[in-house]
Design an enzyme around this catalytic site. Structure first.
Site, PDB file in Angstrom:
ATOM      1  N   GLU A 135       3.080   1.511  -6.411  1.00  0.00           N
ATOM      2  CA  GLU A 135       2.369   0.247  -6.220  1.00  0.00           C
ATOM      3  C   GLU A 135       1.905   0.212  -4.766  1.00  0.00           C
ATOM      4  OE1 GLU A 135       1.572  -1.844  -8.488  1.00  0.00           O
ATOM      5  OE2 GLU A 135       2.744  -1.026 -10.150  1.00  0.00           O
TER       6      GLU A 135
ATOM      7  N   CYS B  86      -0.433  -7.483  -0.611  1.00  0.00           N
ATOM      8  CA  CYS B  86      -1.179  -6.286  -1.016  1.00  0.00           C
ATOM      9  C   CYS B  86      -2.437  -6.624  -1.805  1.00  0.00           C
ATOM     10  CB  CYS B  86      -0.285  -5.350  -1.817  1.00  0.00           C
ATOM     11  SG  CYS B  86       0.347  -6.058  -3.357  1.00  0.00           S
TER      12      CYS B  86
END
Length: 502
Positions: free
Chosen positions: A223, A257
């Site tokens: 991720e 993010c």
């Protein structure tokens, strides 16, 4: 670590990390994680940990990132509670055998997919959301019946310490150990053999994780992040668009993010966009964000200096204030930015929002496609055809139209990247499937051997014809069942009518 562990390390020259992984595997191999009742008990214990230790979690996050109590609950633990509740509710369904379509050759056989635990999973968390990002994969690992070694980020040191001290009081300490430390400890963990590695962080470290995992042929979920673009169509409601963008960009001081990394818009609306964002910054964070409790801080001075350096060569249109002693950077909008500007060379991961002007959606799509595939593409427009075009002509982990971040809250959507922004996905059932082996199962009876003769030598044209028919003919089992049921009902109705007429 107890005295026996210390003795074991001394005699066999094992590192702490090696011993922890060995103990997790030993405990997993007892089979204690296989019963769903055990998994549900551990998930409920994790939920109890979040509930009972909320104050410890909030205090740690405050010291790490300057988040408020309500902000921590909203962005760290609320989603976790939802993921745990969903897993507890749906676990029996997720773990059940999954029947699949058959061909005529296997029409009488039992054919299904059986999810089974992978084994021992390594979860390497990130510092920006030290609880949500570290424990959400753990929910999937527990639900899938795995053991999991948890490595919180050393950068969010206060959260890591609380996790190390308190989590073992709630979860099975052999199956779900917490390992703290820095680069050396993480490297030592990566030398060990795991059955899956789940890493959240940047692409540079992600490549090292993947390289280490490859030595053991261990699959990985990465991720990562990247520069998520945000295109604003000039015909949309710019006021609402900028309000949502402002929230998505500056929550957690820009250290998210999936935050919009930069704005693409036409020159004719640039000034309006700047003014709307300035207005929203003031509304959300007051005239002085530095003193406002819901505006956090950059994680440390190293990252503070990195973010500040990214402003070089760009014009500050709003904000720009900073205080290194507090790792404070004001919400900042940059204009006169180009693709070659310093701020466009890496993921910002801070409260800077560059605006790049383009001639329209054609140039915006071209600009996006010339760069690495992002974690998210954001587009704001009333025009559904334009939105569908951006979907069709770009590639990213996700696409979100007319809002920011909220796709993360939808457990039925797989969350993950593509290309440089990552591989694999999680959330809800996707976490369970990601951390399970989906085993193909076919159970045949030792009967009806005659039909198998067409596969045995000698091979003839007639046998090949039967094979072609039996293997290539699609069978809709549900339709056959419905037809059989209708035939039975018709027969029953005919029988009743005949008896009645007599």
């Amino acid at each position: 670590m107890n005295e026996n562990d210390e003795w074991y390390r001394f005699v066999f020259k094992m590192s702490r990390e090696q011993l922890v992984v060995q103990q997790a595997r030993k405990s997993f191999l007892t089979g204690k994680t296989k019963p769903l009742e055990f998994r549900i008990h551990q998930l409920k214990s994790l939920l109890r940990f979040i509930s009972e230790r909320r104050g410890d979690i909030t205090d740690a996050v405050k010291r790490d990132l300057g988040k408020s109590e309500k902000g921590t609950e909203l962005f760290e633990t609320l989603g976790l509670e939802g993921e745990i509740g969903l897993a507890v509710e749906k676990l029996a369904e997720w773990a059940a055998p999954r029947p699949v379509e058959k061909n005529l050759l296997t029409i009488t056989d039992e054919v299904y997919v059986q999810p089974e635990p992978l084994g021992v999973v390594l979860i390497i968390g990130a510092w920006n959301y030290p609880w949500a990002i570290t424990l959400q994969p753990l929910v999937g690992a527990i639900a899938a019946g795995n053991a999991a070694v948890i490595k919180p980020s050393e950068v969010s040191s206060h959260s890591a310490k609380v996790m190390e001290e308190l989590l073992p009081k709630y979860l099975d300490k052999d199956l779900y150990p917490v390992v703290t430390g820095g680069v050396a400890e993480t490297q030592e963990l990566l030398k060990q053999r795991f059955d899956h590695v789940f890493y959240t962080g940047n692409s540079t470290v992600g490549k090292l994780v993947m390289e280490a995992a490859a030595r053991h042929l261990t699959p990985v979920t990465l991720e990562l992040g990247g520069k998520s673009p945000c295109y604003i169509d000039k015909s949309c409601d710019i006021s609402v668009a900028c309000r949502r963008i402002t929230w998505g960009k500056f929550v957690n001081c820009g250290q998210t993010c999936i935050a919009p990394d930069y704005i693409l818009c036409e020159p004719s609306i640039q000034s309006r966009v700047v003014e709307e964002i300035k207005k929203n910054i003031k509304e959300f964070y007051t005239e002085n964000p530095k003193t406002f409790e819901d505006y956090g801080r950059i994680i440390n001075q190293r990252h503070f200096k990195r973010v500040m350096a990214l402003m070089e060569g760009s014009t500050v249109a709003a904000g720009g204030d900073s205080d290194e002693s507090q790792c404070y950077i004001e919400p900042t909008v940059l204009q006169d930015v180009t693709g070659e500007s310093k701020v466009m060379k890496e993921e910002i991961f801070g409260p800077l929002l560059p605006i790049i002007t383009v001639s329209g959606v054609d140039e915006a799509i071209q600009f996006i496609n010339e760069r690495e595939k992002p974690l998210v593409v954001y587009v704001f427009s009333h025009n559904n055809k334009l939105i569908k075009r951006v979907i069709a002509e770009t590639s990213s982990g996700a696409l979100l139209a007319n809002d920011c971040l909220v796709h993360f809250t939808v457990s039925t959507l797989p969350f993950g990247g593509v290309g440089n922004s990552g591989m694999g996905c999680y959330h809800g059932r996707h976490s369970f499937d990601q951390l399970s082996h989906l085993r193909s199962c076919l159970i045949k009876q030792l009967k009806m051997e005659g039909i198998n003769s067409m596969r045995y030598p000698p091979h003839t044209a007639k046998k090949l014809g039967w094979a072609r028919f039996l293997l290539l003919k699609r069978v809709n089992v549900c339709k056959l069942r419905r037809m059989a049921m209708l035939a039975m009902l018709a027969g029953l109705a005919s029988f009743v009518v005949q008896r009645f007429l007599r």
